[in-house]
Design a protein around this motif. Structure first.
Motif, PDB file in Angstrom:
ATOM      1  N   ASP A  10       0.844  -1.192   0.000  1.00 33.57           N
ATOM      2  CA  ASP A  10       0.000   0.000   0.000  1.00 33.57           C
ATOM      3  C   ASP A  10       0.883   1.246   0.000  1.00 33.57           C
ATOM      4  O   ASP A  10       2.100   1.182   0.211  1.00 33.57           O
ATOM      5  CB  ASP A  10      -0.982  -0.014   1.162  1.00 33.57           C
ATOM      6  CG  ASP A  10      -0.307  -0.019   2.531  1.00 33.57           C
ATOM      7  OD1 ASP A  10       0.798   0.553   2.667  1.00 33.57           O
ATOM      8  OD2 ASP A  10      -0.885  -0.598   3.468  1.00 33.57           O
ATOM      9  N   LEU A  11       0.272   2.394  -0.261  1.00 28.04           N
ATOM     10  CA  LEU A  11       1.039   3.629  -0.416  1.00 28.04           C
ATOM     11  C   LEU A  11       1.798   3.997   0.852  1.00 28.04           C
ATOM     12  O   LEU A  11       2.913   4.528   0.782  1.00 28.04           O
ATOM     13  CB  LEU A  11       0.109   4.763  -0.833  1.00 28.04           C
ATOM     14  CG  LEU A  11      -0.476   4.653  -2.242  1.00 28.04           C
ATOM     15  CD1 LEU A  11      -1.430   5.809  -2.517  1.00 28.04           C
ATOM     16  CD2 LEU A  11       0.635   4.621  -3.287  1.00 28.04           C
ATOM     17  N   ALA A  12       1.220   3.710   1.999  1.00 25.84           N
ATOM     18  CA  ALA A  12       1.897   4.032   3.251  1.00 25.84           C
ATOM     19  C   ALA A  12       3.195   3.248   3.388  1.00 25.84           C
ATOM     20  O   ALA A  12       4.221   3.791   3.814  1.00 25.84           O
ATOM     21  CB  ALA A  12       0.969   3.742   4.437  1.00 25.84           C
ATOM     22  N   GLU A  13       3.174   1.970   3.006  1.00 28.68           N
ATOM     23  CA  GLU A  13       4.383   1.155   3.103  1.00 28.68           C
ATOM     24  C   GLU A  13       5.410   1.577   2.059  1.00 28.68           C
ATOM     25  O   GLU A  13       6.613   1.589   2.330  1.00 28.68           O
ATOM     26  CB  GLU A  13       4.034  -0.330   2.947  1.00 28.68           C
ATOM     27  CG  GLU A  13       5.233  -1.261   2.953  1.00 28.68           C
ATOM     28  CD  GLU A  13       6.076  -1.202   4.221  1.00 28.68           C
ATOM     29  OE1 GLU A  13       7.212  -1.698   4.188  1.00 28.68           O
ATOM     30  OE2 GLU A  13       5.601  -0.655   5.245  1.00 28.68           O
ATOM     31  N   GLN A  17       9.198   2.833   2.990  1.00 29.83           N
ATOM     32  CA  GLN A  17      10.417   2.296   2.413  1.00 29.83           C
ATOM     33  C   GLN A  17      11.229   3.381   1.695  1.00 29.83           C
ATOM     34  O   GLN A  17      12.469   3.381   1.760  1.00 29.83           O
ATOM     35  CB  GLN A  17      10.090   1.150   1.455  1.00 29.83           C
ATOM     36  CG  GLN A  17       9.579  -0.097   2.165  1.00 29.83           C
ATOM     37  CD  GLN A  17       9.534  -1.302   1.268  1.00 29.83           C
ATOM     38  OE1 GLN A  17      10.141  -1.342   0.195  1.00 29.83           O
ATOM     39  NE2 GLN A  17       8.808  -2.329   1.692  1.00 29.83           N
ATOM     40  N   LYS A  18      10.547   4.292   1.022  1.00 30.74           N
ATOM     41  CA  LYS A  18      11.253   5.403   0.373  1.00 30.74           C
ATOM     42  C   LYS A  18      12.025   6.220   1.399  1.00 30.74           C
ATOM     43  O   LYS A  18      13.187   6.596   1.179  1.00 30.74           O
ATOM     44  CB  LYS A  18      10.268   6.296  -0.379  1.00 30.74           C
ATOM     45  CG  LYS A  18       9.741   5.702  -1.668  1.00 30.74           C
ATOM     46  CD  LYS A  18       8.636   6.559  -2.267  1.00 30.74           C
ATOM     47  CE  LYS A  18       9.144   7.886  -2.756  1.00 30.74           C
ATOM     48  NZ  LYS A  18       8.059   8.649  -3.463  1.00 30.74           N
ATOM     49  N   ALA A  19      11.375   6.497   2.533  1.00 35.29           N
ATOM     50  CA  ALA A  19      12.010   7.296   3.572  1.00 35.29           C
ATOM     51  C   ALA A  19      13.196   6.569   4.201  1.00 35.29           C
ATOM     52  O   ALA A  19      14.133   7.196   4.701  1.00 35.29           O
ATOM     53  CB  ALA A  19      10.984   7.662   4.644  1.00 35.29           C
ATOM     54  N   VAL A  70      11.541  -4.569 -11.186  1.00 36.77           N
ATOM     55  CA  VAL A  70      10.526  -3.525 -11.063  1.00 36.77           C
ATOM     56  C   VAL A  70       9.363  -4.111 -10.279  1.00 36.77           C
ATOM     57  O   VAL A  70       8.806  -5.142 -10.654  1.00 36.77           O
ATOM     58  CB  VAL A  70      10.029  -3.035 -12.437  1.00 36.77           C
ATOM     59  CG1 VAL A  70       8.887  -2.033 -12.269  1.00 36.77           C
ATOM     60  CG2 VAL A  70      11.177  -2.391 -13.221  1.00 36.77           C
ATOM     61  N   ARG A  71       9.002  -3.459  -9.207  1.00 38.32           N
ATOM     62  CA  ARG A  71       7.903  -3.923  -8.361  1.00 38.32           C
ATOM     63  C   ARG A  71       6.761  -2.928  -8.468  1.00 38.32           C
ATOM     64  O   ARG A  71       6.984  -1.731  -8.656  1.00 38.32           O
ATOM     65  CB  ARG A  71       8.389  -4.077  -6.912  1.00 38.32           C
ATOM     66  CG  ARG A  71       9.421  -5.191  -6.799  1.00 38.32           C
ATOM     67  CD  ARG A  71      10.297  -5.107  -5.567  1.00 38.32           C
ATOM     68  NE  ARG A  71      11.389  -6.060  -5.709  1.00 38.32           N
ATOM     69  CZ  ARG A  71      11.362  -7.314  -5.238  1.00 38.32           C
ATOM     70  NH1 ARG A  71      10.303  -7.745  -4.562  1.00 38.32           N
ATOM     71  NH2 ARG A  71      12.373  -8.127  -5.448  1.00 38.32           N
ATOM     72  N   PHE A  72       5.548  -3.425  -8.383  1.00 40.09           N
ATOM     73  CA  PHE A  72       4.399  -2.540  -8.531  1.00 40.09           C
ATOM     74  C   PHE A  72       3.231  -3.051  -7.707  1.00 40.09           C
ATOM     75  O   PHE A  72       3.094  -4.246  -7.448  1.00 40.09           O
ATOM     76  CB  PHE A  72       3.998  -2.401 -10.004  1.00 40.09           C
ATOM     77  CG  PHE A  72       3.626  -3.690 -10.679  1.00 40.09           C
ATOM     78  CD1 PHE A  72       2.295  -4.069 -10.799  1.00 40.09           C
ATOM     79  CD2 PHE A  72       4.596  -4.534 -11.199  1.00 40.09           C
ATOM     80  CE1 PHE A  72       1.951  -5.261 -11.406  1.00 40.09           C
ATOM     81  CE2 PHE A  72       4.261  -5.724 -11.813  1.00 40.09           C
ATOM     82  CZ  PHE A  72       2.925  -6.094 -11.922  1.00 40.09           C
ATOM     83  N   GLY A  73       2.387  -2.109  -7.282  1.00 38.64           N
ATOM     84  CA  GLY A  73       1.205  -2.447  -6.499  1.00 38.64           C
ATOM     85  C   GLY A  73      -0.037  -2.418  -7.355  1.00 38.64           C
ATOM     86  O   GLY A  73       0.019  -2.387  -8.591  1.00 38.64           O
ATOM     87  N   ALA A  74      -1.177  -2.377  -6.690  1.00 36.21           N
ATOM     88  CA  ALA A  74      -2.455  -2.468  -7.387  1.00 36.21           C
ATOM     89  C   ALA A  74      -2.698  -1.280  -8.306  1.00 36.21           C
ATOM     90  O   ALA A  74      -3.410  -1.404  -9.310  1.00 36.21           O
ATOM     91  CB  ALA A  74      -3.593  -2.584  -6.365  1.00 36.21           C
ATOM     92  N   GLU A  75      -2.090  -0.126  -7.979  1.00 40.92           N
ATOM     93  CA  GLU A  75      -2.327   1.061  -8.807  1.00 40.92           C
ATOM     94  C   GLU A  75      -1.529   1.031 -10.106  1.00 40.92           C
ATOM     95  O   GLU A  75      -1.737   1.847 -10.989  1.00 40.92           O
ATOM     96  CB  GLU A  75      -2.014   2.337  -8.007  1.00 40.92           C
ATOM     97  CG  GLU A  75      -0.562   2.744  -7.954  1.00 40.92           C
ATOM     98  CD  GLU A  75       0.312   1.841  -7.079  1.00 40.92           C
ATOM     99  OE1 GLU A  75       1.543   1.996  -7.117  1.00 40.92           O
ATOM    100  OE2 GLU A  75      -0.253   0.993  -6.358  1.00 40.92           O
TER     101      GLU A  75
END
Length: 223
Positions: A10-13, A17-19, A70-75
């Motif tokens: 999800d976007l929060a995770e 990880q970016k931070a 390359v990893r990607f989520g539902a969006e």
């Protein structure tokens, strides 16, 4: 296609990880620059080497099985964090932060330091090619026509100095699965390198897109 991983973070995770990994990779970049330009004495180099080897051993205790990919989520937004040009987690990447618009233009302002030197004080010509390959490919993707590099032709107009630079790219034309893109790098004295390339939507991506509405946007992770 091997290397594309749907992990549904999800976007929060993703932001967590970016931070975490962004500043970590930046520390690795700083280490590379410091290692190239240091003038400390021999004993200090030997101590630093031992400390670096110990850190490497710690990080090796838990590793991915292979490259990041390359990893990607539902969006559908890809995370090419191992990419050698834009990779958030790649200490070898500058990294470039690339802006786009939906007309098929891409641009980036960035800084290249000692790690990217070829001739004294100048960016290595292969690094210029690397960056423009990425920029042209991102322009193609931004315009809805992503693809892998088929050909890339560069013209070196003048030396590209290390330091603050800008790169720009745009779609020239497209026909079916092929997109032609152009771009350049700009230094303090104007354009230093020009590039043009052909980008081809690969077979695996064509198969994945079969049956989709042709007017629908191409999934971002294909970029």
């Amino acid at each position: 296609m091997s290397g594309y991983v749907k992990d549904d973070l999800d976007l929060a995770e993703v932001e967590r990880q970016k931070a975490l990994y962004g500043p970590f990779a930046q520390s690795v970049r700083e280490l590379v620059d410091a290692a190239i330009r240091t003038t400390v004495d021999d004993d200090e180099i030997r101590r630093a080497q031992g400390e670096i080897e110990a850190i490497v051993a710690r990080l090796r205790t838990s590793q991915l099985d292979g490259p990041y990919g390359v990893r990607f989520g539902a969006e559908g937004r890809g995370r090419p964090w191992g990419n050698t040009v834009v990779g958030l987690r790649n200490g070898a990447a500058p990294p470039l932060v690339i802006d786009h618009d939906d007309t098929g233009r891409a641009w980036s302002d960035f800084h290249l330091g000692a790690a990217y030197e070829g001739p004294p004080g100048l960016v290595h010509g292969g690094v210029s090619a690397l960056l423009l390959d990425q920029l042209l490919g991102e322009a193609a993707g931004a315009g809805g026509k992503p693809g892998m590099t088929g050909t890339l032709t560069l013209t070196y107009r003048q030396g590209t100095p290390l330091g603050d630079l800008r790169a720009e790219a745009w779609i020239d034309r497209s026909e079916g699965i092929k997109t032609w893109a152009k771009g350049h790098i700009i230094g303090p004295e104007g354009v230093t390198v020009e590039a043009e390339g052909v980008f081809i939507l690969p077979r695996w991506a064509r198969a994945a897109l079969e049956g989709r509405d042709p007017e629908a946007p191409t999934p971002s992770y294909f970029e």
